[in-house]
Write a protein that holds these residues in place. Structure first.
Motif, short mmCIF file in Angstrom:
data_model
loop_
_atom_site.label_atom_id
_atom_site.label_comp_id
_atom_site.label_asym_id
_atom_site.label_seq_id
_atom_site.Cartn_x
_atom_site.Cartn_y
_atom_site.Cartn_z
N HIS A 232 0.82 -1.21 0.00
CA HIS A 232 0.00 0.00 0.00
C HIS A 232 0.85 1.26 0.00
O HIS A 232 0.46 2.29 -0.54
CB HIS A 232 -0.92 0.02 1.23
CG HIS A 232 -2.02 -0.98 1.16
ND1 HIS A 232 -2.82 -1.28 2.24
CD2 HIS A 232 -2.47 -1.77 0.15
CE1 HIS A 232 -3.70 -2.20 1.90
NE2 HIS A 232 -3.50 -2.52 0.63
N GLU A 233 2.01 1.17 0.63
CA GLU A 233 2.91 2.33 0.72
C GLU A 233 3.95 2.32 -0.39
O GLU A 233 4.83 3.18 -0.43
CB GLU A 233 3.60 2.34 2.08
CG GLU A 233 2.67 2.58 3.26
CD GLU A 233 2.24 4.04 3.38
OE1 GLU A 233 2.81 4.89 2.66
OE2 GLU A 233 1.35 4.32 4.19
N GLY A 234 3.87 1.34 -1.29
CA GLY A 234 4.84 1.27 -2.37
C GLY A 234 6.22 0.87 -1.92
O GLY A 234 7.22 1.19 -2.57
N ILE A 235 6.31 0.14 -0.80
CA ILE A 235 7.60 -0.23 -0.22
C ILE A 235 8.06 -1.59 -0.70
O ILE A 235 9.22 -1.79 -1.07
CB ILE A 235 7.51 -0.20 1.32
CG1 ILE A 235 7.28 1.24 1.80
CG2 ILE A 235 8.78 -0.77 1.95
CD1 ILE A 235 6.98 1.35 3.27
N SER A 236 7.15 -2.57 -0.68
CA SER A 236 7.51 -3.94 -1.03
C SER A 236 6.25 -4.70 -1.41
O SER A 236 5.16 -4.43 -0.89
CB SER A 236 8.19 -4.62 0.17
OG SER A 236 8.34 -6.00 -0.05
N LYS A 238 6.09 -7.85 -0.82
CA LYS A 238 6.05 -8.97 0.11
C LYS A 238 4.88 -8.83 1.07
O LYS A 238 4.62 -7.74 1.60
CB LYS A 238 7.36 -9.06 0.91
CG LYS A 238 8.51 -9.66 0.15
CD LYS A 238 9.68 -9.89 1.08
CE LYS A 238 10.83 -10.60 0.37
NZ LYS A 238 11.96 -10.84 1.28
N ARG A 239 4.20 -9.93 1.27
CA ARG A 239 3.13 -9.95 2.26
C ARG A 239 3.71 -10.25 3.64
O ARG A 239 4.80 -10.81 3.76
CB ARG A 239 2.07 -10.99 1.87
CG ARG A 239 1.29 -10.60 0.63
CD ARG A 239 0.21 -11.60 0.29
NE ARG A 239 -0.62 -11.14 -0.80
CZ ARG A 239 -1.72 -10.40 -0.65
NH1 ARG A 239 -2.12 -10.07 0.57
NH2 ARG A 239 -2.41 -10.02 -1.70
N ALA A 240 2.95 -9.87 4.64
CA ALA A 240 3.43 -10.06 6.01
C ALA A 240 3.73 -11.53 6.29
O ALA A 240 4.74 -11.85 6.93
CB ALA A 240 2.38 -9.55 6.99
N GLN A 241 2.88 -12.43 5.80
CA GLN A 241 3.11 -13.85 6.07
C GLN A 241 4.40 -14.34 5.45
O GLN A 241 5.04 -15.24 5.98
CB GLN A 241 1.92 -14.67 5.57
CG GLN A 241 0.70 -14.57 6.48
CD GLN A 241 -0.30 -15.68 6.23
OE1 GLN A 241 -0.37 -16.24 5.14
NE2 GLN A 241 -1.10 -15.99 7.23
N GLU A 242 4.80 -13.75 4.32
CA GLU A 242 6.08 -14.13 3.72
C GLU A 242 7.25 -13.74 4.61
O GLU A 242 8.32 -14.34 4.53
CB GLU A 242 6.23 -13.46 2.35
CG GLU A 242 5.24 -13.92 1.29
CD GLU A 242 5.44 -13.16 -0.01
OE1 GLU A 242 6.53 -13.28 -0.61
OE2 GLU A 242 4.52 -12.44 -0.41
#
Length: 304
Positions: A232-236, A238-242
């Motif tokens: 959402h912030e354009g940072i990554s 990757k999902r949290a679960q990853e």
């Protein structure tokens, strides 16, 4: 048992040095109500004089300066830290060991063999410390057998294996082994009360939920609000679960798990800089307030 929150943020702290997400920018500009956070770590004491350090973050120097109990000044070089427990080998939980290299004797360090392996190979912090005073390694088992630490009389420790992620420099980064990540149950035999501490939690397995339900206080992973928060912030992408973290807001997330429990005091720790709950006036923070789920802050004291 006294518990002191030294740091309540995730890796990078808050605001993160190179981040201009809504939270970090808002904090710097004074447009949101929020508190700065160093990277996660707690300290526990049985008597208020000798302290067990849980994880050594890169911010350990500031955390020690902000907590006078760590410096009793009984001799020229002194500390009230008597042992260190490490829950995983992530950079934000072990880099501070290098700052502590000038101790006057080897550090008593408690960690699993998986963490010890990573800290002598991929990120050889223990090897580096060997060129100074060194360490005394005490292996922490992953079979949930309780143990004691001599400098913390009256406290009983139980390591609880967790499913999360090993660090990037670990040979089992995406194929974790028992001991890569642990939570810790700490019981005070004098009061009969116990704390369950798990700053990194990727899967809430049945045995973990049992420890949480039976705790008097839970200090648990509060890294992100949504699984896709970073994107959402354009940072990554990757999902949290990853990354080995359960989000808070989804079905089966941390909040729904905590809402099913009646006994423990519920506190989130290891808050990522992107998490909207850092804004104390956000709708997400109000949801937590309504659910009586607290957000840890640097300098927070808990007594059990």
């Amino acid at each position: 048992m006294q518990v002191h929150v030294l740091g309540s943020g995730a890796g990078g702290g808050f605001p993160q040095w190179n981040c201009n997400c809504a939270n970090c920018k808002g904090f710097r500009e004074g447009t949101i109500k929020a508190s700065a956070r160093t990277q996660s770590s707690i300290a526990i004491s049985a008597d208020g004089e000798s302290w067990i350090l849980f994880n050594a973050s890169p911010d350990i120097k500031k955390q020690m300066d902000d907590f006078p109990a760590f410096q009793p000044a009984r001799m020229v070089r002194d500390t009230a830290i008597t042992a260190i427990v490490i829950t995983d080998a992530q950079i934000d939980h072990v880099t501070g060991l290098l700052t502590l290299r000038e101790h006057n004797k080897p550090w008593d360090i408690y960690c699993t063999s998986a963490v010890h392996d990573d800290l002598t190979t991929g990120f050889p912090v223990f090897n580096i410390l060997g060129h100074f005073r060194g360490i005394h390694w005490h292996e922490v088992n992953t079979e949930q057998r309780s143990f004691t630490i001599p400098s913390a009389p009256g406290l009983i420790f139980t390591a609880v294996p967790l499913k999360s992620e090993a660090p990037p420099y670990s040979p089992h980064r995406h194929n974790t082994v028992p001991g890569d990540n642990i939570g810790m149950r700490i019981e005070d035999t004098r009061t009969g009360k116990n704390l369950f501490y798990a700053p990194g939690l990727g899967v809430a397995e049945d045995h973990v939920i049992d420890y949480m339900k039976n705790a008097d206080c839970v200090l648990v992973d509060g890294t992100v609000w949504t699984d896709d928060e970073m994107s959402h912030e354009g940072i990554s992408n990757k999902r949290a679960q990853e990354m080995g973290h359960l989000d808070q807001s989804s079905e089966g997330g941390i909040m729904s798990i905590l809402n099913s429990m009646t006994k423990p005091r519920k506190i989130l720790i290891h808050i990522n800089n992107t998490n909207p709950i850092l804004n104390e006036e956000s709708p997400q923070r109000q949801i937590l307030n309504n659910a009586q789920i607290e957000v840890a802050f640097d300098g927070m004291d808990i007594e059990l």
